[in-house]
Design a protein around this motif. Structure first.
Motif, PDB file in Angstrom:
ATOM      1  N   ARG A 328      -1.242  18.240  15.316  1.00 42.94           N
ATOM      2  CA  ARG A 328      -1.444  18.917  16.590  1.00 42.94           C
ATOM      3  C   ARG A 328      -0.560  18.300  17.676  1.00 42.94           C
ATOM      4  NH1 ARG A 328      -6.777  16.598  19.715  1.00 42.94           N
ATOM      5  NH2 ARG A 328      -6.087  14.431  19.753  1.00 42.94           N
ATOM      6  N   ASN A 329       0.592  17.784  17.359  1.00 41.65           N
ATOM      7  CA  ASN A 329       1.421  17.024  18.296  1.00 41.65           C
ATOM      8  C   ASN A 329       2.352  17.893  19.146  1.00 41.65           C
ATOM      9  OD1 ASN A 329       3.193  17.863  16.368  1.00 41.65           O
ATOM     10  ND2 ASN A 329       3.583  15.826  15.512  1.00 41.65           N
ATOM     11  N   PRO A 365      -7.047  26.336  15.694  1.00 42.66           N
ATOM     12  CA  PRO A 365      -7.690  26.106  16.996  1.00 42.66           C
ATOM     13  C   PRO A 365      -7.596  27.346  17.901  1.00 42.66           C
ATOM     14  CG  PRO A 365      -5.526  25.106  16.977  1.00 42.66           C
ATOM     15  CD  PRO A 365      -5.746  25.635  15.598  1.00 42.66           C
ATOM     16  N   PHE A 380      -2.568  26.607  21.326  1.00 39.72           N
ATOM     17  CA  PHE A 380      -1.331  26.749  20.554  1.00 39.72           C
ATOM     18  C   PHE A 380      -0.429  27.715  21.317  1.00 39.72           C
ATOM     19  CE2 PHE A 380      -4.438  29.842  19.168  1.00 39.72           C
ATOM     20  CZ  PHE A 380      -3.758  31.043  19.290  1.00 39.72           C
ATOM     21  N   PHE A 399       1.214  23.448  17.992  1.00 39.76           N
ATOM     22  CA  PHE A 399      -0.239  23.254  18.059  1.00 39.76           C
ATOM     23  C   PHE A 399      -0.555  22.077  18.975  1.00 39.76           C
ATOM     24  CE2 PHE A 399       0.531  25.310  13.987  1.00 39.76           C
ATOM     25  CZ  PHE A 399      -0.374  26.361  14.028  1.00 39.76           C
ATOM     26  N   HIS A 400      -1.569  22.273  19.841  1.00 39.50           N
ATOM     27  CA  HIS A 400      -1.974  21.230  20.801  1.00 39.50           C
ATOM     28  C   HIS A 400      -3.434  20.814  20.592  1.00 39.50           C
ATOM     29  CE1 HIS A 400       1.744  22.456  22.720  1.00 39.50           C
ATOM     30  NE2 HIS A 400       1.294  23.708  22.767  1.00 39.50           N
ATOM     31  N   TRP A 401      -4.063  21.320  19.570  1.00 44.21           N
ATOM     32  CA  TRP A 401      -5.473  21.001  19.290  1.00 44.21           C
ATOM     33  C   TRP A 401      -5.687  21.163  17.794  1.00 44.21           C
ATOM     34  CZ3 TRP A 401      -8.390  19.349  23.389  1.00 44.21           C
ATOM     35  CH2 TRP A 401      -9.743  19.138  23.163  1.00 44.21           C
ATOM     36  N   ALA A 402      -6.640  20.444  17.301  1.00 44.23           N
ATOM     37  CA  ALA A 402      -6.908  20.497  15.861  1.00 44.23           C
ATOM     38  C   ALA A 402      -7.775  21.702  15.528  1.00 44.23           C
ATOM     39  CB  ALA A 402      -7.583  19.219  15.413  1.00 44.23           C
ATOM     40  N   SER A 403      -7.662  22.191  14.304  1.00 42.63           N
ATOM     41  CA  SER A 403      -8.490  23.313  13.851  1.00 42.63           C
ATOM     42  C   SER A 403      -9.846  22.797  13.395  1.00 42.63           C
ATOM     43  CB  SER A 403      -7.793  24.057  12.710  1.00 42.63           C
ATOM     44  OG  SER A 403      -7.519  23.182  11.625  1.00 42.63           O
ATOM     45  N   VAL A 454      -4.796  22.238  10.979  1.00 40.01           N
ATOM     46  CA  VAL A 454      -4.169  21.425  12.037  1.00 40.01           C
ATOM     47  C   VAL A 454      -5.021  20.171  12.212  1.00 40.01           C
ATOM     48  CG1 VAL A 454      -3.356  21.409  14.415  1.00 40.01           C
ATOM     49  CG2 VAL A 454      -3.400  23.575  13.117  1.00 40.01           C
ATOM     50  N   ARG A 456      -5.783  16.048  13.754  1.00 42.77           N
ATOM     51  CA  ARG A 456      -5.606  15.206  14.927  1.00 42.77           C
ATOM     52  C   ARG A 456      -4.656  14.040  14.590  1.00 42.77           C
ATOM     53  NH1 ARG A 456     -10.778  16.953  14.959  1.00 42.77           N
ATOM     54  NH2 ARG A 456     -11.596  17.819  16.907  1.00 42.77           N
TER      55      ARG A 456
END
Length: 462
Positions: A328-329, A365, A380, A399-403, A454, A456
């Motif tokens: 998620r980077n 996410p 995302f 992606f900016h957050w985990a699923s 996704v 963390r």
């Protein structure tokens, strides 16, 4: 009762002699009164009648005869030779050159000193009978005395009556209108004009409308429309006519009146005619009268059995077509949409491939506070607009957050393309169809992405 008939009498000789001693204009005028050439009959007072089935030449003629009254005496049949009559036609007083039968209920007019004969509701008097008493004065000179008057009316109405009616078209305009709605195609004035006659005038002379009787329709080669590209403009059409007309009435009199009939064309109106057509690429000929339900107007649909389209392969994310894991980077993750395979004899010049990408229901996410995938506050972002048609090209995801566990990220892409399809075109109602290539967009299946988990962080073993 008095009964009058035509006979030869000494009345004119009496009148002539009387003029030597009388200067009355009325008596002098009587010398010029003409007797009619048909019977005048007098029944009970106050009127007489003239036969309206007289010879065709129903003018008042001067034949030298006079009308004589022969009333029976009280002894049962002795004729009083001192009673004579004279017929005075309408128009005599004041203008002896225009003696004629009346043409309106009041056209008999007035005599110089009074209105002798009033008009009836449906006819006017043709004149009157003057009744005279002949005698001698103490000097032995002949005398005449006016002792009565009787109005003379025709036995049939003489007033003007309507003889016939006519509906004469004076001009009109025809339009060929296009629409994509059966309701619009059946509504006058609706739709886009693809062809028109412009206004066509017949140049009618309304003084003799009977010469313009009969059917009339201006010629019109109605043309179908074309798109700016020149491709056929399929759809529903309506051939619409507006035809202007004048309502005319012919007014005249019985034939014995010998008066020229007249036409009154003061009424006006118009008729409309609407004939619907269906112009579709799935029939031969493509342009047919009537509205056809289920008609196809898109070239790709009309020849769908003559071409095929399929998706070659699957969507690849980060180079993989199966399930995968990413961080998620916010780093870009490549996305490649598969190619299309299009074949068939009815399609050519394939171009303009597009995709419409939609998020799978339940995928994460996803920001629970804003479920719009195109939002700037989403967890995302993609290089395309979600749920919008866009040109197919190499793309990326970030992606900016985990699923959530058990709810990986995935999406579906629909495909379409532009191509030229072989269809039938018909330029006019009466022309033969020809084969042309018309451009259209066509759907070409869909493909699904692999499931993307996704994370963390990634744990490591030292």
């Amino acid at each position: 009762m008095l009964k009058y008939c035509f006979t030869s009498t000494p009345l004119k000789r009496v009148l002539a002699f009387a003029l030597l001693s009388l200067s009355t204009t009325v008596f002098a005028s009587l010398l010029f009164i003409s007797a009619p050439a048909f019977a005048v009959e007098c029944g009970p007072a106050p009127s007489c009648s003239v036969s309206s089935t007289a010879p065709t030449n129903s003018t008042v003629e001067s034949d030298g005869s006079d009308i004589v009254a022969s009333p029976p005496s009280s002894n049962g049949g002795v004729v009083d030779p001192t009673i004579e009559t004279q017929f005075v036609p309408c128009g005599f007083y004041g203008n002896t050159s225009s003696i004629s039968f009346p043409t309106t209920a009041t056209s008999c007019g007035k005599v110089p000193w009074k209105n002798i004969c009033p008009p009836l509701p449906d006819r006017s008097p043709v004149g009157w009978v003057q009744i005279y008493k002949n005698g001698w004065n103490s000097l032995g000179n002949p005398t005449i005395k006016l002792i009565g008057e009787r109005c003379v009316y025709p036995s049939d109405p003489v007033v003007e009556s309507r003889k016939s009616v006519a509906k004469i078209y004076t001009g009109g305009q025809g339009d060929f209108r296009h629409s994509l709605s059966t309701v619009t195609a059946q509504t006058l004035g609706e739709g886009t004009v693809t062809s028109t006659t412009g206004y066509v005038s017949r140049g009618v002379n309304l003084s003799s409308p009977e010469k313009w009787a009969g059917s009339w329709t201006p010629s019109f080669t109605a043309r179908t429309g074309t798109k700016p590209s020149g491709d056929p403009l399929y759809g529903y059409y309506s051939l619409q006519w507006r035809l202007d007309y004048r309502g005319c009435e012919k007014w005249g009199y019985p034939s014995w009146v010998e008066h020229t009939p007249r036409w009154d064309c003061g009424q006006s109106g118009y008729d409309t005619i609407l004939t619907p057509y269906t112009y579709a690429c799935d029939s031969i000929p493509p342009l047919k009268e009537g509205l056809r339900a289920g008609a196809k107007f898109r070239p790709a649909d009309c020849v769908s059995s003559l071409w095929e389209c399929g998706v070659e392969g699957k969507i690849k994310v980060a180079g993989q077509s199966g399930p995968l894991t990413v961080m998620r980077n916010g780093d870009p993750v490549t996305v490649v949409f598969p190619a299309l395979k299009i074949t068939g004899e009815a399609v050519k010049a394939v171009r303009g491939e597009e995709v419409r990408v939609s998020l799978t229901d339940g995928a994460t996410p996803l920001n629970p506070q804003n479920r719009d995938p195109n939002s700037k506050n989403q967890f995302f972002d993609a290089s395309w607009k979600w749920d919008k048609w866009e040109a197919k090209k190499p793309s990326t995801l970030r992606f900016h957050w985990a699923s959530d566990p058990g709810h990986p990220f995935s999406f579906t892409a629909k495909n379409r393309f532009t191509g030229d399809f072989r269809v039938q075109q018909q330029d006019t109602i009466n022309s033969s169809p020809v084969t042309v290539w018309a451009s259209d967009q066509a759907s070409c299946g869909s493909s699904h992405s692999p499931e993307v988990s996704v994370l963390r962080a990634v744990s490591r073993d030292d």
